[in-house]
Design an enzyme around this catalytic site. Sequence first.
Site, PDB file in Angstrom:
ATOM      1  N   HIS A 170       0.781  -1.026  -0.232  1.00 35.59           N
ATOM      2  CA  HIS A 170       0.101  -0.318   0.040  1.00 35.59           C
ATOM      3  C   HIS A 170       0.975   1.169   0.058  1.00 35.59           C
ATOM      4  O   HIS A 170       0.336   2.136   0.232  1.00 35.59           O
ATOM      5  CB  HIS A 170      -0.870  -0.028   1.283  1.00 35.59           C
ATOM      6  CG  HIS A 170      -1.859  -1.071   1.251  1.00 35.59           C
ATOM      7  ND1 HIS A 170      -2.881  -1.539   0.326  1.00 35.59           N
ATOM      8  CD2 HIS A 170      -1.910  -2.164   2.295  1.00 35.59           C
ATOM      9  CE1 HIS A 170      -3.159  -2.543   0.757  1.00 35.59           C
ATOM     10  NE2 HIS A 170      -2.839  -3.229   2.043  1.00 35.59           N
TER      11      HIS A 170
ATOM     12  N   HIS B 148      -7.575  -4.811  -1.194  1.00 31.34           N
ATOM     13  CA  HIS B 148      -6.923  -6.009  -1.334  1.00 31.34           C
ATOM     14  C   HIS B 148      -7.594  -6.932  -2.447  1.00 31.34           C
ATOM     15  O   HIS B 148      -7.610  -7.982  -2.512  1.00 31.34           O
ATOM     16  CB  HIS B 148      -6.805  -6.719  -0.091  1.00 31.34           C
ATOM     17  CG  HIS B 148      -6.200  -6.198   1.068  1.00 31.34           C
ATOM     18  ND1 HIS B 148      -6.951  -5.561   1.949  1.00 31.34           N
ATOM     19  CD2 HIS B 148      -5.050  -5.794   1.304  1.00 31.34           C
ATOM     20  CE1 HIS B 148      -6.266  -4.761   2.841  1.00 31.34           C
ATOM     21  NE2 HIS B 148      -5.078  -4.930   2.610  1.00 31.34           N
TER      22      HIS B 148
END
Lengths: 326, 326
Positions: A57, A216
């Site tokens: 991320h 995700h």
Amino acid sequence: MKKIINDPNEVVHDMTEGMIAAHSDELKQISGTTVIAKVNAPISGKVGVISGGGSGHEPAHAGYVGNGMLDAAVAGEVFTSPAPDQVLEAIKAADGGAGVFLVIKNYTGDVLNFEMAAELAEAEGIKVEKVVVNDDVAVDDPSSRRGIAGTIFVHKVAGAKAEQGGSLEEVKAAADKAVNNMRSMGMAMTPCIVPAAGSPSFQLGENEMEIGIGIHGESGIERKEITAADDIAQELTDRVLNDFDFTGEAAVMINGLGSTPEMELYIVNKKVQSILAEKGITVYKTFVGEYLTSLEMTGCSVTLLKLDDELKTLLDARAQTPAFHS
Amino acid sequence: MKKIINDPNEVVHDMTEGMIAAHSDELKQISGTTVIAKVNAPISGKVGVISGGGSGHEPAHAGYVGNGMLDAAVAGEVFTSPAPDQVLEAIKAADGGAGVFLVIKNYTGDVLNFEMAAELAEAEGIKVEKVVVNDDVAVDDPSSRRGIAGTIFVHKVAGAKAEQGGSLEEVKAAADKAVNNMRSMGMAMTPCIVPAAGSPSFQLGENEMEIGIGIHGESGIERKEITAADDIAQELTDRVLNDFDFTGEAAVMINGLGSTPEMELYIVNKKVQSILAEKGITVYKTFVGEYLTSLEMTGCSVTLLKLDDELKTLLDARAQTPAFHS
């Protein structure tokens, strides 16, 4: 798999070393851990603020370690929560005696492991408080809402409050207010590939996008044909506005998930701003860029944070980190 | 074509409006043009610094408009040089009476149009100087070398010199030194799609990358099977080091072309730093991120800038723009 990597199982290790090499004047790695801390952490008498989670991320979360934001960030493997012992190391790295505040994204593994680490820290005499960020309105049940790009606003608010000498309770109160006043909604057009997996975890058709998809690849609200940017911006913003009363002043974040060109993020921003103007919501500050990504996923999210005087002051306070300056 | 856009022919227009909406405290659009200027430009008595070129390289160049860098940036259509009349508008927007300095990337259209604009400006009594950035060592003949990510170092150096009160000649001398002391080399794994074209301008096989490819997909040195990040970093860095004597201190930039995750850029950086350490080159400062992109192209470049005391001071000087802070 078109990636610029060495061993797929060593990407977090290699990245961490590359990051420290780039920012050795600002950051340090806590030896034998995946914790990156401010070079001068812990700071005696200041509340420490930490965050973390699975890798992939970037720049979240180590990119936000620095003056006015995080004291330390802990990284798990790609899309995998860091283990409690690693989180504990981050807490210790940030502990200057005034307690440590944990910014946790609302995923089962993160919540479990950060809470376990908090207990271990308390057993060692470190005061710990936390906030769980759940800004993603794609999920109806607020207790199951995921933490996405709005997490960066929480880093900023909590970090500024701590920098200003706030107590652990005051840092928590400011962070709680930010979380309560914040909503996000995202979409994606293409998946990403976790290096160790080697193939995407989901597929989208050639003309297909998914509204409300998670960072995700968690399933969203609807798969549909790709529409114009204005329609996408409208759909994301409507969903955010329908979930909370943003009347007044707000900060806006248009976050890119990894592969969406900045050009497109600004095109989305144009429409979001016009929607907010129509609704009479005053935009105090706008952030457009890649703040919390999903490797090379294509897509974006819209975050709104309702502001009061305290939050404005905390948002404006000086911050200097590799990925955030104010 | 998976893009978040409205009309493919209006992407630059839409982006510009979205950018001004996000940064109205720092930036303004010169009405009826594709020029974005500092909100308080022109600044009386200060040398104006401008740059620009085709769109699709965001945050280049408007993201670098602000204190300590550019006074104005002019954008053409995607991958298309801005017309001379638009460049002239940027010159006028930056002209505070002490002359205007042009940072031009070495592409035929850019050089032609910026030079034509310079002549028009001079005819109106504005003193103009320029530098042509040609950092890409993928091309052997230095006069044909393209300007790529190193351009951002030239923005920084010229902008800082102007901010410090340097004369037009002093700004040019500093920028010339940066260009002479700088080399870059890039690679890509996947192409990008110009919105109005709708399909990629080149193709690469599933396991193929191209070394030395240009930021518009211009052909490179070699197409070959994808290798490990360390090998890619070695190949790019060797090419840069073989072209210029970097003994001493240097700044490093690892630039992402659009879709390459920050994780991978840091993995490349790790190896680049170890190569430079072996060669006895001292890294003064490292920049890792998306500084000059090619829409959603996947790939990266390595830039080295050899530093002396003046360049270090200029690099460190305060800059505040949407895409660059120091």
